[in-house]
Design a protein around this motif. Structure first.
Motif: not given
Length: 796
Positions: A573-574, A629-631, A635-638, A644-648
């Motif tokens: 996806a990224f 990290l520029d990609y 709105g989030r980088d890798i 993130m948590s699984v829920t997020e």
């Protein structure tokens, strides 16, 4: 004789040495612990509770036990420390009042094919000495009875300096070992099924070789068809003896094929080297399928599976050889040893008797000494490790146990509780990580961690007595007296899975119909034959998804995202959004920070001192190159996604710009098994046993299958999490799946549609079907041990 009169009437003040009766922990921050400070009473039984992932193991094993071990290691010389594992000091401000810690964990015993229950507990070592002294005919030293020692002999000239002159002497030596030469002490031999390697009715030109990678005219198939050792247009069944030998067994030979230098080798050694030398888990699925089909493991015909050569089997004591002794059920072997009256080996017989009696006392009398160590369950392995500590004369030791009741029937838990209390009453400190209320109830002191798991845990919610826990208002306290009611209305089966004449291990020709389309629970005391029935009789083929207790393999670079395959759709996806390669978004590939190679930390080895891990200054622990990290995606980088948590992440990948259906499906399964609090990039090495089991369950839920076979899925689960597991099992059944669970937990039994109870005892006292029917019928009948305990659990 005159006595000096005593002038003081008061008892003397307590000695200062008696004041150190607490283990003090201040500011513990290991893993998810949040500056935990507690005081644990010595010479008492303290139980640590809390939901899975709340920080129990981090406090008990990674802080208290780890620091004790590190301090003990520091007492050795620098030379000795050079040969020992280096341990870093845990993240804690003060650890005071520590004693020597003995850890009894759930790590499986080594799965080496030559490791057995006897070799793991030193019982075999004592038996070998016994037979070398009393066995008739006498065949040699204890080595002659060891299946790990091969018989070898040799002779030759030895050159040495003596009196200023060089002298040559002829020397010879021989060692008499007990290893069977055919199977090399493994008890089984592997054979390749030739019909799975080639079709002998075809010629090589017609594609006779059916091994993956050897078809379709590639280099592997050309190697054989163009070797010149045989006619490629001749059917293999018409090969001469020499041609067949060259095809299957020829030793490596250099040759030119199509102008390229290549090494020709017989098909069998080539396959053994390229495929069978690898671990099964590391194979590609199609290769694994071929190996499972083509390789058959059969009992060694020369030693009949005993692993010992003819000499070792010929020496006997009272018509019993060492192979017979190791094959006996341990409770029977203990009786046989008790009947040996030989003053010349009395101390040896006493020690052997104590070891064997410990097996029986701890509830493992149904095992035999020749049982491969790798086949023991986590609970059995833990109890085998306990055996060497039961008769110990050491006191003022801290024993640390990791869920000692795992794999135990309610009938066996009382016996385990007695052992824990016995260790405490000898003057030891006993620390137990546990979820079962039956064991929490015997504690002198309880420490409840939480309130949640992962980042929501790591704090002490309660510290005090069991009665205080009941009224304390914590999750553990609220669920402490939970009792599941027996299901009033059970589902109707959609079919049956017939098992006829099951005889794996101790099963005695069991005939049973397992209903399909429902939740079926197989239960019985430890060693009654549950796993033998389920894993030995239900073929793990098409449509059967089996989730066993085998450990998850993974390094500190592995995390939930890599283990479940979640990282693949995220990387794609990224890559798609940013128009670059997916490999850039892997910390183990092109996107890795060059300074720390994607580890996030830099390890400095300090020889016998503890190594130091410092956060990488280049990537600040994010593990990726700055350019990666520029990609962004949504709105989030890798690195932010992996934090993130699984829920997020489930919400993030579920809708909007970052919507990725493949990733969302995996995240939904992780949330379903109760792992919503885990971060995607958390190293697998930091997960608890219960978390690993559920991670494996989530991964297997993706497999296409109609029958799910689960082996004790409640292992490592808190009382509150059991409800979530039952809801998950219900969802699977309601979706049309058949769920078969091997389980001891009464809540799961009460929730079942159908119960199959094996017993009545363990080992040769078990292996029979003692009940099949609904949970309500089992409670009403109270005809088995399971029925009695389930009736007590659900109450009147």
């Amino acid at each position: 004789m005159s006595m000096a009169p005593r002038t003081d009437t008061q008892s003397p003040a307590p000695h200062v040495a008696d004041s150190h009766d607490l283990i003090r922990v201040h500011g513990a921050r290991e893993n998810n612990l949040k500056d935990v400070s507690i005081e644990i009473p010595k010479r008492r039984l303290t139980v640590f509770t809390g939901v899975s992932g709340s920080g129990k193991s981090s406090l008990v094993f990674d802080t208290i036990a780890a620091e004790s071990q590190r301090l003990i290691n520091e007492t050795y010389s620098a030379f000795v420390q050079g040969f020992m594992p280096t341990l870093a000091r845990p993240e804690v401000d003060v650890l005071d009042g520590l004693t020597t810690v003995i850890t009894v964990d759930q790590q499986r015993l080594g799965a080496d094919p030559r490791s057995t229950v006897g070799t793991a507990t030193d019982a075999n070592a004592m038996l070998r000495i016994l037979f070398s002294r009393l066995g008739k005919p006498h065949i040699g030293s204890p080595k002659a009875f060891s299946f790990n020692v091969a018989s070898i002999s040799g002779a030759g000239a030895v050159t040495m300096e003596r009196g200023g002159q060089t002298v040559k002497e002829r020397r010879s030596f021989s060692i008499t070992g007990g290893m069977c030469p055919r199977c090399e002490g493994r008890g089984s031999v592997s054979d390749l099924d030739l019909t799975q390697l080639y079709d002998d009715s075809k010629s090589l030109s017609e594609g006779a070789i059916t091994v993956p990678g050897y078809t379709g005219g590639g280099w592997n198939s050309r190697l054989y068809s163009e070797s010149g050792f045989f006619d490629p247009d001749k059917p293999i069944r018409k090969f001469t003896k020499k041609e067949l030998h060259d095809f299957l067994h020829r030793e490596p030979t250099r040759m030119k094929i199509a102008g390229i230098n290549m090494t020709y080798e017989g098909l069998i050694p080539r396959i053994q080297r390229s495929m069978l030398a690898k671990e099964r888990e590391g194979m590609q699925p199609h290769i694994r399928e071929f190996v499972d089909r083509a390789v058959t493991f059969t009992t060694c015909p020369e030693c009949d599976g005993t692993r010992l050569n003819e000499g070792a089997r010929s020496s006997k004591i009272k018509r019993i050889s060492i192979a017979d002794a190791c094959a006996m059920q341990i409770s029977d072997l203990a009786e046989w040893v008790r009947g040996l009256d030989e003053p010349s080996v009395a101390p040896l017989l006493t020690a052997l008797q104590q070891t064997l009696d410990s097996f029986v006392e701890i509830g493992l009398g149904y095992l035999s000494l020749d049982r491969p160590a790798g086949t023991l369950s986590g609970g059995e392995a833990q109890r085998v490790k306990m055996i060497r500590h039961l008769g110990s004369s050491l006191t003022d030791v801290t024993y640390v146990f990791d869920e000692p009741t795992i794999g135990l029937h309610p009938h066996d838990i009382q016996r385990m509780n007695d052992l824990l209390l016995r260790l405490r009453d000898k003057g030891n400190t006993v620390l137990v990580v546990e979820h079962k209320p039956e064991t929490i109830a015997i504690a002198d002191h309880v420490v409840d961690l939480g309130p949640g798991a992962g980042t929501a845990g790591g704090s002490v919610c309660f510290e005090g007595t069991v009665e205080g826990l009941r009224t304390g208002g914590t999750i553990t306290g609220r669920h402490f007296d939970d009792r599941a009611a027996v299901k009033e209305k059970v589902r109707k089966p959609t079919g049956t899975l017939e098992i006829r004449g099951a005889r794996t291990h101790n099963l005695r020709g069991v005939d049973v119909d397992i209903p399909l389309g429902v939740l079926a629970v197989v239960t019985g005391v430890a060693g009654s034959g549950k796993s033998s029935l389920v894993h030995g009789s239900i073929p793990a083929g098409e449509g059967v998804v089996s989730v066993d207790q085998a450990a998850i393999r993974g390094s500190r670079r592995s995390n939930p995202a890599t283990y479940t395959g979640l990282l693949d759709p995220i990387r794609k996806a990224f890559a798609k959004v940013n128009g670059v390669k997916p490999a850039l978004f892997s910390a183990n590939s092109e996107g890795a920070c060059p300074t720390c190679n994607g580890a996030g930390v830099i390890y400095t080895d300090l020889a016998m001192m503890a190594g130091v891990a410092t956060t990488c200054e280049e990537c600040e622990g994010k593990r990726f190159q700055a350019s990666v990290l520029d990609y962004h995606l949504g709105g989030r980088d890798i690195s932010e996604v992996l934090a993130m948590s699984v829920t997020e992440a489930e919400e993030f990948f579920g809708a909007g710009e970052a919507a990725t259906p493949a990733a969302h499906r995996i995240l939904t399964r992780l949330a379903d098994v109760g792992l919503g609090y885990l971060t995607l990039g958390q190293p697998l090495t930091t997960l608890s046993g219960g978390e690993r089991q559920r991670l494996k369950l989530a991964t297997h839920m993706a497999e296409k299958g109609g029958i799910y076979v689960l082996d004790e899925p409640t292992a490592g689960l808190h009382l509150a999490d059991v409800e979530q597991l039952l809801a998950l099992l219900d969802r699977l059944v309601d979706a049309g799946k058949s769920v078969i669970v091997v389980e001891h937990h009464q809540a799961v039994m009460a929730h079942a549609d159908w119960i199959i109870d094996l017993g009545p005892g363990a080992g040769h006292d078990g292996g029979r079907l003692v009940f099949e029917g609904t949970p309500a019928d089992l409670v009403a009948a109270r005809s088995t041990l399971t029925g009695e305990h389930l009736a007590t659990y659900v109450g009147p």
